[in-house]
Design a protein around this motif. Sequence first.
Motif, PDB file in Angstrom:
ATOM      1  N   GLU A  44      48.587  44.497  41.028  1.00 23.84           N
ATOM      2  CA  GLU A  44      49.392  45.710  40.821  1.00 23.84           C
ATOM      3  C   GLU A  44      50.888  45.372  40.772  1.00 23.84           C
ATOM      4  O   GLU A  44      51.616  45.882  39.924  1.00 23.84           O
ATOM      5  N   THR A  45      51.333  44.494  41.649  1.00 27.17           N
ATOM      6  CA  THR A  45      52.743  44.103  41.653  1.00 27.17           C
ATOM      7  C   THR A  45      53.075  43.265  40.430  1.00 27.17           C
ATOM      8  O   THR A  45      54.128  43.455  39.806  1.00 27.17           O
ATOM      9  N   VAL A  46      52.194  42.346  40.055  1.00 25.19           N
ATOM     10  CA  VAL A  46      52.400  41.540  38.846  1.00 25.19           C
ATOM     11  C   VAL A  46      52.553  42.464  37.639  1.00 25.19           C
ATOM     12  O   VAL A  46      53.476  42.311  36.833  1.00 25.19           O
ATOM     13  N   GLN A  47      51.654  43.426  37.524  1.00 26.20           N
ATOM     14  CA  GLN A  47      51.713  44.358  36.401  1.00 26.20           C
ATOM     15  C   GLN A  47      53.019  45.143  36.389  1.00 26.20           C
ATOM     16  O   GLN A  47      53.660  45.291  35.345  1.00 26.20           O
ATOM     17  N   TRP A  48      53.440  45.651  37.543  1.00 24.26           N
ATOM     18  CA  TRP A  48      54.665  46.432  37.598  1.00 24.26           C
ATOM     19  C   TRP A  48      55.879  45.565  37.263  1.00 24.26           C
ATOM     20  O   TRP A  48      56.747  45.988  36.490  1.00 24.26           O
ATOM     21  N   LEU A  49      55.939  44.372  37.825  1.00 20.86           N
ATOM     22  CA  LEU A  49      57.085  43.499  37.565  1.00 20.86           C
ATOM     23  C   LEU A  49      57.238  43.186  36.080  1.00 20.86           C
ATOM     24  O   LEU A  49      58.350  43.132  35.563  1.00 20.86           O
ATOM     25  N   ALA A  72      46.174  30.830  38.749  1.00 22.39           N
ATOM     26  CA  ALA A  72      44.984  30.007  38.501  1.00 22.39           C
ATOM     27  C   ALA A  72      44.753  29.043  39.654  1.00 22.39           C
ATOM     28  O   ALA A  72      43.619  28.885  40.126  1.00 22.39           O
ATOM     29  N   GLU A  73      45.809  28.428  40.129  1.00 23.94           N
ATOM     30  CA  GLU A  73      45.680  27.470  41.223  1.00 23.94           C
ATOM     31  C   GLU A  73      45.195  28.135  42.508  1.00 23.94           C
ATOM     32  O   GLU A  73      44.481  27.534  43.304  1.00 23.94           O
ATOM     33  N   VAL A  80      44.824  36.188  36.655  1.00 32.39           N
ATOM     34  CA  VAL A  80      44.783  35.236  35.541  1.00 32.39           C
ATOM     35  C   VAL A  80      44.382  35.951  34.254  1.00 32.39           C
ATOM     36  O   VAL A  80      45.041  35.809  33.216  1.00 32.39           O
ATOM     37  N   GLN A  81      43.320  36.749  34.307  1.00 30.50           N
ATOM     38  CA  GLN A  81      42.840  37.444  33.116  1.00 30.50           C
ATOM     39  C   GLN A  81      43.886  38.414  32.575  1.00 30.50           C
ATOM     40  O   GLN A  81      44.102  38.496  31.361  1.00 30.50           O
ATOM     41  N   TRP A  82      44.555  39.139  33.454  1.00 29.36           N
ATOM     42  CA  TRP A  82      45.561  40.093  33.007  1.00 29.36           C
ATOM     43  C   TRP A  82      46.747  39.366  32.373  1.00 29.36           C
ATOM     44  O   TRP A  82      47.247  39.789  31.332  1.00 29.36           O
ATOM     45  N   LEU A  83      47.193  38.280  32.986  1.00 29.55           N
ATOM     46  CA  LEU A  83      48.328  37.527  32.434  1.00 29.55           C
ATOM     47  C   LEU A  83      47.998  36.959  31.051  1.00 29.55           C
ATOM     48  O   LEU A  83      48.838  36.995  30.151  1.00 29.55           O
ATOM     49  N   VAL A  84      46.790  36.466  30.876  1.00 25.31           N
ATOM     50  CA  VAL A  84      46.376  35.962  29.558  1.00 25.31           C
ATOM     51  C   VAL A  84      46.342  37.110  28.552  1.00 25.31           C
ATOM     52  O   VAL A  84      46.822  36.974  27.426  1.00 25.31           O
TER      53      VAL A  84
END
Length: 133
Positions: A44-49, A72-73, A80-84
């Motif tokens: 959720e934070t990754v998406q918002w940022l 990934a690490e 990972v899936q959302w970032l890709v």
Amino acid sequence: TGHKCDPEIERFGGQQATERDEEGEGTTLAHTALHYAAIQGNLETVQWLIKEGGASTSERTRQDQTALLLAAEQGEPATVQWLVAEGASIEEEDLSQRNAAFLACRRGGLQTVQWLIKECGASANKRDVHGWT
């Protein structure tokens, strides 16, 4: 001066994180809030940022790691899936020429490894600068 909520500054005490070298000197890791959110699997934070906070999937640490490589690490498959899906490349490499699949194999967990190899076509035979696979 930067705003106290600048995404370039890690939020613990408003300072960038440091690690101690062998002589006890502090060196800045230059992780952004996005990097920390990816490490923690805080999707959720990754998406918002990225969507609202002005962060980019291409932001890199001093070790040349992106949020994708860090997630990934740590074995954070949803992150990972959302970032890709947002355009992060599975071919990105850090300073040691390790990509997301390599790092996921190293410490990240089977689900992340399987998705990167089966669904994204990542190589299971990637070698880093040391020749390790």
